[in-house]
Design a protein around this motif. Structure first.
Motif, PDB file in Angstrom:
ATOM      1  N   PRO A 285       0.840  -1.184   0.000  1.00 14.37           N
ATOM      2  CA  PRO A 285       0.000   0.000   0.000  1.00 14.37           C
ATOM      3  C   PRO A 285       0.874   1.231   0.000  1.00 14.37           C
ATOM      4  O   PRO A 285       1.790   1.337   0.797  1.00 14.37           O
ATOM      5  CB  PRO A 285      -0.771  -0.114   1.315  1.00 14.37           C
ATOM      6  N   SER A 286       0.648   2.158  -0.885  1.00 12.04           N
ATOM      7  CA  SER A 286       1.465   3.357  -0.909  1.00 12.04           C
ATOM      8  C   SER A 286       0.595   4.589  -0.899  1.00 12.04           C
ATOM      9  O   SER A 286       0.843   5.543  -1.579  1.00 12.04           O
ATOM     10  CB  SER A 286       2.353   3.361  -2.153  1.00 12.04           C
ATOM     11  N   GLY A 287      -0.465   4.520  -0.187  1.00 13.60           N
ATOM     12  CA  GLY A 287      -1.337   5.690  -0.102  1.00 13.60           C
ATOM     13  C   GLY A 287      -2.364   5.397   0.955  1.00 13.60           C
ATOM     14  O   GLY A 287      -2.202   4.506   1.758  1.00 13.60           O
ATOM     15  N   ASP A 288      -3.429   6.076   0.928  1.00 20.04           N
ATOM     16  CA  ASP A 288      -4.468   5.805   1.901  1.00 20.04           C
ATOM     17  C   ASP A 288      -5.794   5.668   1.169  1.00 20.04           C
ATOM     18  O   ASP A 288      -5.966   6.208   0.081  1.00 20.04           O
ATOM     19  CB  ASP A 288      -4.537   6.932   2.924  1.00 20.04           C
ATOM     20  N   ALA A 289      -6.712   4.939   1.750  1.00 23.08           N
ATOM     21  CA  ALA A 289      -7.996   4.748   1.081  1.00 23.08           C
ATOM     22  C   ALA A 289      -9.115   5.523   1.740  1.00 23.08           C
ATOM     23  O   ALA A 289     -10.183   5.657   1.172  1.00 23.08           O
ATOM     24  CB  ALA A 289      -8.347   3.260   1.077  1.00 23.08           C
ATOM     25  N   VAL A 290      -8.852   6.018   2.953  1.00 30.74           N
ATOM     26  CA  VAL A 290      -9.960   6.633   3.688  1.00 30.74           C
ATOM     27  C   VAL A 290     -10.431   7.925   3.045  1.00 30.74           C
ATOM     28  O   VAL A 290     -11.597   8.081   2.695  1.00 30.74           O
ATOM     29  CB  VAL A 290      -9.529   6.904   5.156  1.00 30.74           C
ATOM     30  N   ILE A 291      -9.475   8.852   2.854  1.00 30.41           N
ATOM     31  CA  ILE A 291      -9.927  10.175   2.397  1.00 30.41           C
ATOM     32  C   ILE A 291     -10.512  10.115   0.987  1.00 30.41           C
ATOM     33  O   ILE A 291     -11.583  10.682   0.746  1.00 30.41           O
ATOM     34  CB  ILE A 291      -8.775  11.195   2.520  1.00 30.41           C
ATOM     35  N   PRO A 292      -9.900   9.437   0.045  1.00 33.36           N
ATOM     36  CA  PRO A 292     -10.535   9.379  -1.282  1.00 33.36           C
ATOM     37  C   PRO A 292     -11.909   8.712  -1.243  1.00 33.36           C
ATOM     38  O   PRO A 292     -12.848   9.197  -1.882  1.00 33.36           O
ATOM     39  CB  PRO A 292      -9.558   8.549  -2.120  1.00 33.36           C
ATOM     40  N   GLN A 336      -2.715   1.060  -7.185  1.00 31.33           N
ATOM     41  CA  GLN A 336      -2.557   1.017  -5.731  1.00 31.33           C
ATOM     42  C   GLN A 336      -2.247  -0.398  -5.269  1.00 31.33           C
ATOM     43  O   GLN A 336      -1.322  -0.644  -4.481  1.00 31.33           O
ATOM     44  CB  GLN A 336      -3.871   1.503  -5.093  1.00 31.33           C
ATOM     45  N   PHE A 341       1.120   3.112  -7.216  1.00 34.98           N
ATOM     46  CA  PHE A 341       0.228   4.261  -7.340  1.00 34.98           C
ATOM     47  C   PHE A 341       1.010   5.545  -7.147  1.00 34.98           C
ATOM     48  O   PHE A 341       1.900   5.649  -6.310  1.00 34.98           O
ATOM     49  CB  PHE A 341      -0.883   4.159  -6.296  1.00 34.98           C
ATOM     50  N   ASP A 343       0.035   9.817  -6.975  1.00 33.97           N
ATOM     51  CA  ASP A 343      -1.092  10.737  -6.961  1.00 33.97           C
ATOM     52  C   ASP A 343      -1.136  11.625  -8.183  1.00 33.97           C
ATOM     53  O   ASP A 343      -2.194  11.847  -8.771  1.00 33.97           O
ATOM     54  CB  ASP A 343      -1.007  11.632  -5.717  1.00 33.97           C
TER      55      ASP A 343
END
Lengths: 399, 266
Positions: A285-292, A336, A341, A343
């Protein structure tokens, strides 16, 4: 000779970079930009430095074209359309508004009707004459279709034949273009009544003595409400009499030649078992899924709450833009899960997808091949979405 | 520009990392981060969600009418305003009935009266009660015996769409006499050798629709270009629409008693 459809094998034929753009979009459904952005960590999905330079050139030319066409489109829209278009647009808006108002009235009237019926039945419940009157009303309601019913029967589904042409047919005429028009639905319903149906509905709209089936252009309206295919005609009655009765009727004879016709008995359907995630894990995982995810949900909620009206000039482009944006999102989710991924690549691919798709549809409209070109765009985007979805599924389910 | 999170070990080139165990992956995915580009991503997704809902909504409600002709749209508007007038009238009488049924005394009589009036209204719809009022009479001749049941069915649907409240179809019956059949929701028309059959009753041309409803809208519905009058003319027949001022739909039928349909919730 390198074939155009195999990814990674195009080393020499970069002269027609513009022609291969569409093929590239179809075959390399994960935007190679993600792999490039991931740098030396992973091998790029398609090789060759010369390919990168020509791709950059194509992108630049594309962006200039997009800017130019956008400018032309906006200036044209501002200049205003012809008088007939203005009248038509205001008519459509009036129809929409009046339909909403009438629907609201119908809902209030139905509520009033049920309340009055409830009070009446309660007051009638005592004496014999009261009970007889209530029974008579109930029998009449059952016979006229003013009360919902259920029971055994058949379901007839009419759908447009695949590959139909996109032009409007003369009113009420069978143009033979494979579309379902009012005559087809009328004939099918007529055959069902003749075969012994006791209650009929089309896509949930109950047919009574006051409801009509008619066409306006390519739309079919039942009870003044526009419906879209497939048209599911449900008929309650004796299935053993209706199925052969309908199949033998004159309507069933000539309907399947032009349309796809399905006839099945109504039975209970077994519930499908829910999918299970046997092992979940993939890549890094190289990001976050919550905010998007929250942002997507917020956008959906805002759209549901605000009920905005789209200006008619933008209406043809909205569905294509949404599908193009969804393609970018699917690509991002796959990237992702692959662990590559980035941005900025997502933002660029999102915006360029939407603009390119819109530009292609606009160009097609100007050239008179709007329907076909938008179909092509949707097909390409659909293939990409499916490929990315399959890859996502492989990550999530390890299957 | 890579965006490797600092906590993650960077693998050597060409190697793929071992997939982390499931709980750790979930935790990683769910940890919120607030960077500028992340906000851009979030904003774009918000716009996408918004546009998605708008598009789905508009497809459901009105995208289908985009190809309709101007004449059709005007007709639909006409019929919609007729229907909303009728609804408003009905709501007025319903409100009055509601008041009568909620006052203390005389509720029983009010309920009986209300049941009686509902029986009449539904009876008109079911064809068990004669109906009278303003309307039109539409006479269709068929000298070449080419007018089909499907065409008459189309005419019937057109009349329903134009606000027909009671319809009877007349023609010459078997004994050479005039026969009238009350048309309701469950009526069906089929072709016969010499004409048509309505609900099993054989009729031959000339046919006559007697319709109770708004005369202007009903007559206009027949005269739409490319509609019924044109279709009948193509088959070699003629259509004559008259407005007698008051029409009587006297043909009756036996009440349908469904054997398979059961009311919901009862």
């Amino acid at each position: 000779m390198p074939t155009a459809l195999s990814p990674g094998s195009r080393q020499g034929d970069q002269a027609d970079g513009s022609m291969s753009l569409l093929v590239d979009m179809m075959t390399s459904s994960l935007d190679p930009a993600y792999a490039r952005a991931a740098g030396p960590r992973l091998p790029p999905l398609t090789g060759g430095a010369g390919r990168r330079r020509s791709a950059l050139l194509v992108v630049v030319v594309l962006l200039v074209l997009v800017g130019l066409l956008t400018g032309i489109a906006t200036s044209q829209v501002r200049r205003g359309a012809t008088q007939a278009d203005v009248v038509r647009r205001s008519l459509l808006a009036d129809v929409r508004q009046q339909t909403r108002a009438t629907d609201g009235l119908a809902v209030s009237a139905q509520a009033l009707r049920s309340d009055v019926a409830r009070r009446r039945n309660r007051a009638l419940g005592t004496g014999t004459s009261g009970k007889a009157a209530a029974a008579q009303v109930a029998a009449l309601e059952l016979a006229t279709g003013t009360v919902a019913v259920h029971g055994p029967g058949v379901v007839v589904t009419l759908d447009d034949a695949p590959g139909r042409a996109g032009r409007a047919s003369p009113r009420g005429g069978r143009a033979g273009d494979g579309r379902v028009y009012d005559r087809d639905l009328q004939d099918a319903v007529n055959a069902l009544w003749a075969a012994g149906a006791e209650a009929v509905s089309i896509n949930g709209q109950r047919l009574t003595g006051l409801t009509a089936i008619r066409s306006a252009g390519e739309a079919v309206l039942v009870d003044l409400r526009p419906l879209s295919p497939p048209y599911v005609v449900q008929a309650v009655g004796d299935p053993d009499a209706m199925e052969p009765g309908f199949a033998d009727s004159a309507a069933a004879d000539h309907l399947p030649l032009a349309l796809r016709l399905g006839l099945r008995r109504t039975t209970g359907r077994p519930a499908r078992p829910a999918g299970r995630c046997r092992t979940c894990a993939a890549g890094r995982p190289s990001g976050d899924a919550v905010i998007p995810a929250l942002a997507l949900a917020l956008g959906v909620v805002l759209g549901l709450v605000m009920h905005p009206t789209v200006p008619p000039e933008l209406q043809p482009y909205l569905p294509i833009a949404v599908v193009a944006a969804l393609d970018a999102v699917f690509g991002a989710v796959r990237a992702q899960l692959d662990g590559i991924f980035d941005d900025r690549v997502f933002v660029v691919s999102f915006v360029s997808n939407v603009l390119v798709a819109g530009m292609v549809v606009f160009l097609g409209d100007q050239l008179g091949v709007g329907g076909q070109l938008s179909t092509a765009v949707v097909v390409v985007l659909g293939i990409r979405i499916f490929t990315n979805a399959a890859a996502i599924r492989r990550h999530v389910f390890r299957a | 520009m890579t965006t490797t999170p600092a906590e993650e070990p960077v693998p050597a080139e060409g190697q793929s990392s071992t997939p982390p165990r499931r709980p750790r992956l979930l935790r990683e995915l769910l940890r919120p981060r607030l960077r500028r580009v992340d906000l851009g991503v979030a904003a774009l997704l918000g716009v996408l969600g918004f546009a998605l809902v708008i598009q789905v909504r508009s497809t459901q409600t009105d995208g289908v009418l985009v190809t309709a002709r101007q004449g059709d749209l005007v007709q639909i508007l006409d019929e919609l305003s007729n229907r909303s007038d009728r609804l408003r009238q009905e709501m007025n009488s319903l409100t009055a009935a509601q008041q009568r049924l909620s006052s203390g005394s005389g509720v029983d009589e009010a309920a009986l009266a209300e049941a009686r009036s509902r029986t009449v209204v539904l009876g008109i719809l079911a064809g068990t009660v004669p109906a009278t009022g303003p309307g039109v009479a539409i006479r269709i001749t068929d000298p070449k015996t080419q007018v089909s049941a499907s065409l008459l069915l189309d005419a019937l649907e057109e009349l329903r769409d134009a606000g027909a409240e009671a319809v009877q179809l007349e023609g010459t019956g078997q004994a050479g006499r005039l026969v009238a059949v009350r048309v309701v929701a469950s009526s069906f028309l089929v072709d016969t050798r010499s004409g048509i059959a309505v609900d099993g009753v054989d009729l031959v041309a000339p046919y006559r629709f007697v319709v109770v409803g708004d005369p202007g809208t009903l007559a206009g519905a027949m005269a739409i270009p490319g509609g019924i009058e044109d279709a009948v003319r193509q088959q070699g027949g003629t259509t004559v629409v008259t407005r007698p001022g008051k029409v009587i739909v006297a043909a009756l039928r036996v009440l349908d008693r469904p054997r398979y349909a059961r009311p919901d919730g009862g």
